[in-house]
Design an enzyme around this catalytic site. Structure first.
Site, PDB file in Angstrom:
ATOM      1  N   HIS A  98       8.208  50.882  35.207  1.00  6.65           N
ATOM      2  CA  HIS A  98       8.835  49.721  35.864  1.00  6.65           C
ATOM      3  C   HIS A  98      10.326  49.945  36.096  1.00  6.65           C
ATOM      4  O   HIS A  98      10.883  49.448  37.078  1.00  6.65           O
ATOM      5  CB  HIS A  98       8.604  48.438  35.045  1.00  6.65           C
ATOM      6  CG  HIS A  98       9.539  48.269  33.886  1.00  6.65           C
ATOM      7  ND1 HIS A  98       9.297  48.808  32.643  1.00  6.65           N
ATOM      8  CD2 HIS A  98      10.731  47.610  33.779  1.00  6.65           C
ATOM      9  CE1 HIS A  98      10.276  48.483  31.830  1.00  6.65           C
ATOM     10  NE2 HIS A  98      11.169  47.762  32.480  1.00  6.65           N
ATOM     11  N   ASP A 132      19.016  42.505  26.586  1.00  7.34           N
ATOM     12  CA  ASP A 132      17.574  42.623  26.798  1.00  7.34           C
ATOM     13  C   ASP A 132      16.847  42.585  25.457  1.00  7.34           C
ATOM     14  O   ASP A 132      15.881  41.840  25.265  1.00  7.34           O
ATOM     15  CB  ASP A 132      17.298  43.937  27.527  1.00  7.34           C
ATOM     16  CG  ASP A 132      15.866  44.084  27.993  1.00  7.34           C
ATOM     17  OD1 ASP A 132      15.296  43.094  28.485  1.00  7.34           O
ATOM     18  OD2 ASP A 132      15.314  45.202  27.893  1.00  7.34           O
ATOM     19  N   LYS A 161       8.357  45.565  37.334  1.00  7.36           N
ATOM     20  CA  LYS A 161       7.091  45.141  36.726  1.00  7.36           C
ATOM     21  C   LYS A 161       6.131  44.548  37.753  1.00  7.36           C
ATOM     22  O   LYS A 161       4.932  44.415  37.477  1.00  7.36           O
ATOM     23  CB  LYS A 161       7.361  44.120  35.619  1.00  7.36           C
ATOM     24  CG  LYS A 161       7.953  44.728  34.362  1.00  7.36           C
ATOM     25  CD  LYS A 161       8.121  43.684  33.265  1.00  7.36           C
ATOM     26  CE  LYS A 161       8.647  44.310  31.984  1.00  7.36           C
ATOM     27  NZ  LYS A 161       8.819  43.292  30.904  1.00  7.36           N
ATOM     28  N   HIS A 198      18.360  50.424  32.105  1.00  7.63           N
ATOM     29  CA  HIS A 198      18.570  49.509  30.970  1.00  7.63           C
ATOM     30  C   HIS A 198      17.702  49.832  29.761  1.00  7.63           C
ATOM     31  O   HIS A 198      17.873  49.232  28.693  1.00  7.63           O
ATOM     32  CB  HIS A 198      18.370  48.045  31.402  1.00  7.63           C
ATOM     33  CG  HIS A 198      16.954  47.675  31.729  1.00  7.63           C
ATOM     34  ND1 HIS A 198      16.350  47.991  32.930  1.00  7.63           N
ATOM     35  CD2 HIS A 198      16.016  47.008  31.012  1.00  7.63           C
ATOM     36  CE1 HIS A 198      15.120  47.523  32.944  1.00  7.63           C
ATOM     37  NE2 HIS A 198      14.887  46.924  31.782  1.00  7.63           N
ATOM     38  N   HIS A 199      16.793  50.817  29.899  1.00  6.70           N
ATOM     39  CA  HIS A 199      16.015  51.272  28.727  1.00  6.70           C
ATOM     40  C   HIS A 199      16.481  52.641  28.229  1.00  6.70           C
ATOM     41  O   HIS A 199      15.834  53.224  27.350  1.00  6.70           O
ATOM     42  CB  HIS A 199      14.521  51.326  29.058  1.00  6.70           C
ATOM     43  CG  HIS A 199      13.866  49.983  29.089  1.00  6.70           C
ATOM     44  ND1 HIS A 199      13.760  49.169  27.975  1.00  6.70           N
ATOM     45  CD2 HIS A 199      13.308  49.282  30.117  1.00  6.70           C
ATOM     46  CE1 HIS A 199      13.154  48.049  28.299  1.00  6.70           C
ATOM     47  NE2 HIS A 199      12.862  48.089  29.595  1.00  6.70           N
ATOM     48  N   HIS A 250      16.434  42.791  36.551  1.00  8.79           N
ATOM     49  CA  HIS A 250      16.423  44.097  35.883  1.00  8.79           C
ATOM     50  C   HIS A 250      15.007  44.610  35.633  1.00  8.79           C
ATOM     51  O   HIS A 250      14.791  45.816  35.519  1.00  8.79           O
ATOM     52  CB  HIS A 250      17.217  44.046  34.569  1.00  8.79           C
ATOM     53  CG  HIS A 250      16.594  43.210  33.496  1.00  8.79           C
ATOM     54  ND1 HIS A 250      16.739  41.844  33.448  1.00  8.79           N
ATOM     55  CD2 HIS A 250      15.840  43.544  32.420  1.00  8.79           C
ATOM     56  CE1 HIS A 250      16.095  41.370  32.396  1.00  8.79           C
ATOM     57  NE2 HIS A 250      15.540  42.384  31.755  1.00  8.79           N
ATOM     58  N   ASP A 251      14.026  43.709  35.544  1.00 10.17           N
ATOM     59  CA  ASP A 251      12.633  44.124  35.337  1.00 10.17           C
ATOM     60  C   ASP A 251      11.795  43.944  36.598  1.00 10.17           C
ATOM     61  O   ASP A 251      10.566  43.826  36.513  1.00 10.17           O
ATOM     62  CB  ASP A 251      12.001  43.320  34.199  1.00 10.17           C
ATOM     63  CG  ASP A 251      12.327  43.891  32.826  1.00 10.17           C
ATOM     64  OD1 ASP A 251      12.725  45.075  32.759  1.00 10.17           O
ATOM     65  OD2 ASP A 251      12.197  43.164  31.833  1.00 10.17           O
TER      66      ASP A 251
END
Length: 372
Positions: free
Chosen positions: A235, A295, A210, A266-267, A206-207
């Site tokens: 990201h 998260d 980055k 997801h943010h 999910h990240d």
């Protein structure tokens, strides 16, 4: 000596059993039933290699029995041959439409019947062999996907000096959470098995965006400036674009689509104040709403250069306080309800991570997960 194949014959006329028996008993192990009900009683104890089924029978005819057989997983792959005096073409067509593999009319020619039975048993064995090969290949491919996913997640984490372990931790909480949600009627249809497996597989990535963030920002131990935070926020866009690019080039569009939703959104926040697109409420894909909760839970329960880890209880309270603002309130309620299971994952995460194929990176090279 090769073991005899088993045949179940269901026919309400005893003479037909005796006639068929004289033809088949030397070659096959025969089981005789004078009704469909009796046939099902035998099936509870014996799974035959083939069923010979009469059509015209009292109480339950051959069509009804065949429909039941095809609905039950344990019986649906048994080849069924209609053995009947009804020679009308429409009867034969209806039988094939219902799932029979062949059609033999009475009075039958012994050598022809034996050959048809032999052929259908051989075909069924061949199909089962092919299915086993396909299943083995699918399992091999899925293991490869899992290994690539978690290994790439480990590579991403090797660049992050602040939140190391986060991708792996969240994958554990994510899997536990969705396993709980699929037991609930309101989520079962939204999380079918195929989606569930792919979502759990993509969760550690999910990240992934980055990987493109500058080290000065990604590895900064203190608070980020406004400009640095804007760069960090990219990201989620980069991660989404990576999977969008992949999705346009691979057959499994669902896998890439789920991965894109998780990475990109997801943010986002329930109240619309998240990033990158300011989505609100159910505009945010379900898998991303789930990921946003786990998260934050991992961030709260993990040590950072600027804070000590919060306890499970305190973290749950803090998440509940953000229900309806940052998070989907219905999901928060379920997350809190299964708090005991999440706490178990928290306490056992190190052991659970050892069971996964993550690797870690050192300056002098790549080492397996248990290397010193």
């Amino acid at each position: 000596m090769e073991k005899k194949k088993k045949i179940l014959m269901v026919d309400d006329v005893d003479l037909n059993h005796r006639t068929a028996g004289t033809v088949l008993e030397d070659t096959y192990e025969l089981y005789m039933a004078l009704s469909a009900a009796e046939g099902f009683q035998i099936l509870e104890k014996v799974i035959p290699d083939l069923i010979l089924l009469d059509i015209i029978m009292p109480e339950m005819d051959g069509y009804e029995m065949l429909k039941i057989l095809k609905k039950k997983p344990e019986y649906k792959n048994i080849p069924v041959i209609f053995l009947t005096a009804d020679s009308r073409p429409e009867t034969e067509v209806e039988g094939f439409n219902c799932g029979i593999v062949d059609f033999i009319t009475k009075p039958f020619v012994p050598i022809v019947m034996k050959k048809r039975i032999e052929t259908q048993i051989a075909l069924a064995e061949y199909e089962r062999g092919l299915e086993a090969l396909v299943e083995a290949k699918v399992e091999e491919i899925e293991k490869m996907y899992d290994l690539i996913t978690v290994s790439f997640a480990g590579l991403v984490e090797s660049r992050d000096g602040v939140t190391g372990g986060h991708l792996k931790n969240t994958s554990i909480y994510f899997a536990a959470f969705v396993e709980h949600l699929v037991t609930l009627p309101e989520y079962r249809e939204q999380l079918p098995e195929s989606l569930l497996k792919k979502a759990c597989r993509t969760a550690p990535l999910h990240d992934v965006g980055k990987i493109a963030v500058e080290d000065a920002v990604l590895r900064k131990a203190g608070s980020l400036s406004d400009a640095e935070f804007e760069q960090m926020k990219l990201h989620s866009v980069i991660g989404g674009e990576i999977f969008k690019f992949i999705g346009e080039r691979i057959p499994d569009r669902e896998f890439a689509g789920i991965a894109e939703q998780i990475a990109r959104y997801h943010h986002e926040k329930w109240n619309g104040k998240g990033y990158p697109e300011g989505l609100k409420g159910t505009e945010i894909p379900l898998v991303a709403r789930i990921m946003s909760i786990v998260d934050v839970y991992d961030a709260l329960t993990s040590e950072r250069p600027y804070k000590k880890p919060f306890s499970h209880e305190r973290s749950m309270t803090m998440i509940a306080e953000k229900s309806g603002a940052d998070f989907d309130p219905a999901l928060v309620a379920q997350f809190v309800n299964m708090g005991e299971r999440i706490n178990e994952c928290l306490q056992m995460k190190e052991q659970m991570l050892l069971e996964k194929q993550f690797f870690r990176f050192k300056k002098q090279g790549v080492f397996p997960k248990d290397a010193d």
